[in-house]
Motif scaffolding. Structure first.
Motif, short mmCIF file in Angstrom:
data_model
loop_
_atom_site.label_atom_id
_atom_site.label_comp_id
_atom_site.label_asym_id
_atom_site.label_seq_id
_atom_site.Cartn_x
_atom_site.Cartn_y
_atom_site.Cartn_z
N UNK A 4 0.84 -1.15 0.00
CA UNK A 4 -0.04 0.18 -0.07
C UNK A 4 0.92 1.16 -0.16
N UNK A 5 1.74 1.37 -1.07
CA UNK A 5 2.76 2.56 -0.89
C UNK A 5 3.92 2.73 0.04
N UNK A 6 3.84 1.67 0.98
CA UNK A 6 4.88 1.70 2.08
C UNK A 6 6.31 1.08 1.30
N UNK A 7 6.21 0.51 0.35
CA UNK A 7 7.27 -0.23 -0.35
C UNK A 7 8.24 0.97 -1.12
N UNK A 8 7.39 1.89 -1.59
CA UNK A 8 8.03 3.07 -2.25
C UNK A 8 8.60 4.01 -1.09
N UNK A 9 8.17 4.25 0.09
CA UNK A 9 8.72 5.00 1.20
C UNK A 9 9.94 4.18 1.75
N UNK A 10 9.61 2.88 1.89
CA UNK A 10 11.08 2.12 2.11
C UNK A 10 12.18 2.40 1.21
N UNK A 11 11.61 2.10 0.02
CA UNK A 11 12.83 2.37 -0.94
C UNK A 11 13.32 3.92 -0.97
N UNK A 12 12.81 4.77 -0.88
CA UNK A 12 13.27 6.10 -0.53
C UNK A 12 13.89 6.37 0.48
N UNK A 13 13.85 5.69 1.39
CA UNK A 13 14.57 6.24 2.87
C UNK A 13 15.88 5.96 2.71
N UNK A 14 16.65 6.79 3.33
CA UNK A 14 18.18 6.82 3.37
C UNK A 14 18.80 5.72 4.09
N UNK A 15 19.74 4.81 3.42
CA UNK A 15 20.12 3.56 4.40
C UNK A 15 21.57 3.96 4.40
N UNK A 42 4.14 -2.73 14.02
CA UNK A 42 3.69 -4.06 14.48
C UNK A 42 4.71 -5.25 13.99
N UNK A 43 5.06 -5.00 12.59
CA UNK A 43 5.76 -6.06 12.08
C UNK A 43 7.34 -6.06 12.45
N UNK A 44 7.68 -4.75 12.50
CA UNK A 44 9.21 -4.66 12.66
C UNK A 44 9.40 -4.80 14.19
N UNK A 45 8.41 -4.48 14.84
CA UNK A 45 8.38 -4.70 16.44
C UNK A 45 8.86 -6.04 16.73
N UNK A 46 8.53 -7.00 15.93
CA UNK A 46 8.99 -8.32 16.35
C UNK A 46 10.27 -8.74 16.36
N UNK A 47 10.99 -7.90 15.51
CA UNK A 47 12.49 -8.11 15.29
C UNK A 47 13.10 -7.17 16.39
N UNK A 48 14.53 -7.68 16.64
CA UNK A 48 15.30 -7.40 17.44
C UNK A 48 15.83 -6.04 16.87
N UNK A 49 16.74 -5.24 17.63
CA UNK A 49 17.27 -4.26 17.13
C UNK A 49 18.17 -4.54 15.99
N UNK A 50 18.12 -3.77 14.76
CA UNK A 50 18.70 -4.33 13.54
C UNK A 50 18.87 -2.96 12.83
N UNK A 51 20.07 -2.99 12.09
CA UNK A 51 20.39 -2.01 11.17
C UNK A 51 20.27 -2.50 9.55
N UNK A 55 17.42 -0.99 1.05
CA UNK A 55 16.04 -1.10 0.98
C UNK A 55 15.37 -2.40 0.90
N UNK A 56 16.50 -3.29 0.10
CA UNK A 56 15.77 -4.93 0.13
C UNK A 56 16.13 -5.43 1.29
N UNK A 57 16.96 -5.00 2.20
CA UNK A 57 17.15 -5.72 3.45
C UNK A 57 16.00 -5.53 4.35
N UNK A 58 15.53 -4.15 4.11
CA UNK A 58 14.35 -3.72 4.94
C UNK A 58 12.98 -4.47 4.52
N UNK A 59 12.97 -4.60 3.17
CA UNK A 59 11.73 -5.18 2.68
C UNK A 59 11.63 -6.64 3.13
N UNK A 60 12.89 -7.43 2.88
CA UNK A 60 12.86 -8.61 3.42
C UNK A 60 12.48 -8.95 4.92
N UNK A 61 12.83 -7.78 5.88
CA UNK A 61 12.71 -7.93 7.26
C UNK A 61 11.00 -7.96 7.17
N UNK A 62 10.32 -7.00 6.68
CA UNK A 62 9.16 -6.81 6.58
C UNK A 62 8.13 -8.10 6.33
#
Length: 94
Positions: A4-15, A42-51, A55-62
């Protein structure tokens, strides 16, 4: 699963970006699942502290941390062997 548009936001974020940075920036964004919705928080809250380095790493985590609402029939497998007391499919020889 629909971002729902979140993918584009994640892709545009600075890593690189931490889990907390992504939750702070996009935590209220909703992901549509097969049986409901969840927020990025909710989704990322299930994961531990991560860097996340990319963007692909973040999408995979999601995609890997969504709840059971993202699947169809829970505990179903068409690959389990037939139980002794059940009639199974007719074997086919190829």
């Amino acid at each position: 699963m629909r971002f729902n548009g979140t993918g584009e936001l994640i892709d545009a974020h600075e890593y690189p970006a931490t889990r907390d940075e992504l939750v702070s920036a996009y935590g209220d964004q909703t992901i549509e699942l097969q049986n409901g919705t969840e927020t990025i928080a909710d989704v990322l809250g299930r994961l531990g502290p991560e860097t996340y380095e990319t963007a692909d790493d973040a999408r995979t985590a999601l995609t890997s941390a969504v709840s059971h609402r993202a699947i169809g029939r829970r505990f179903y497998s068409d690959r389990d062997p037939t139980m002794l007391s059940e009639d199974g499919p007719t074997p086919v020889s190829f």
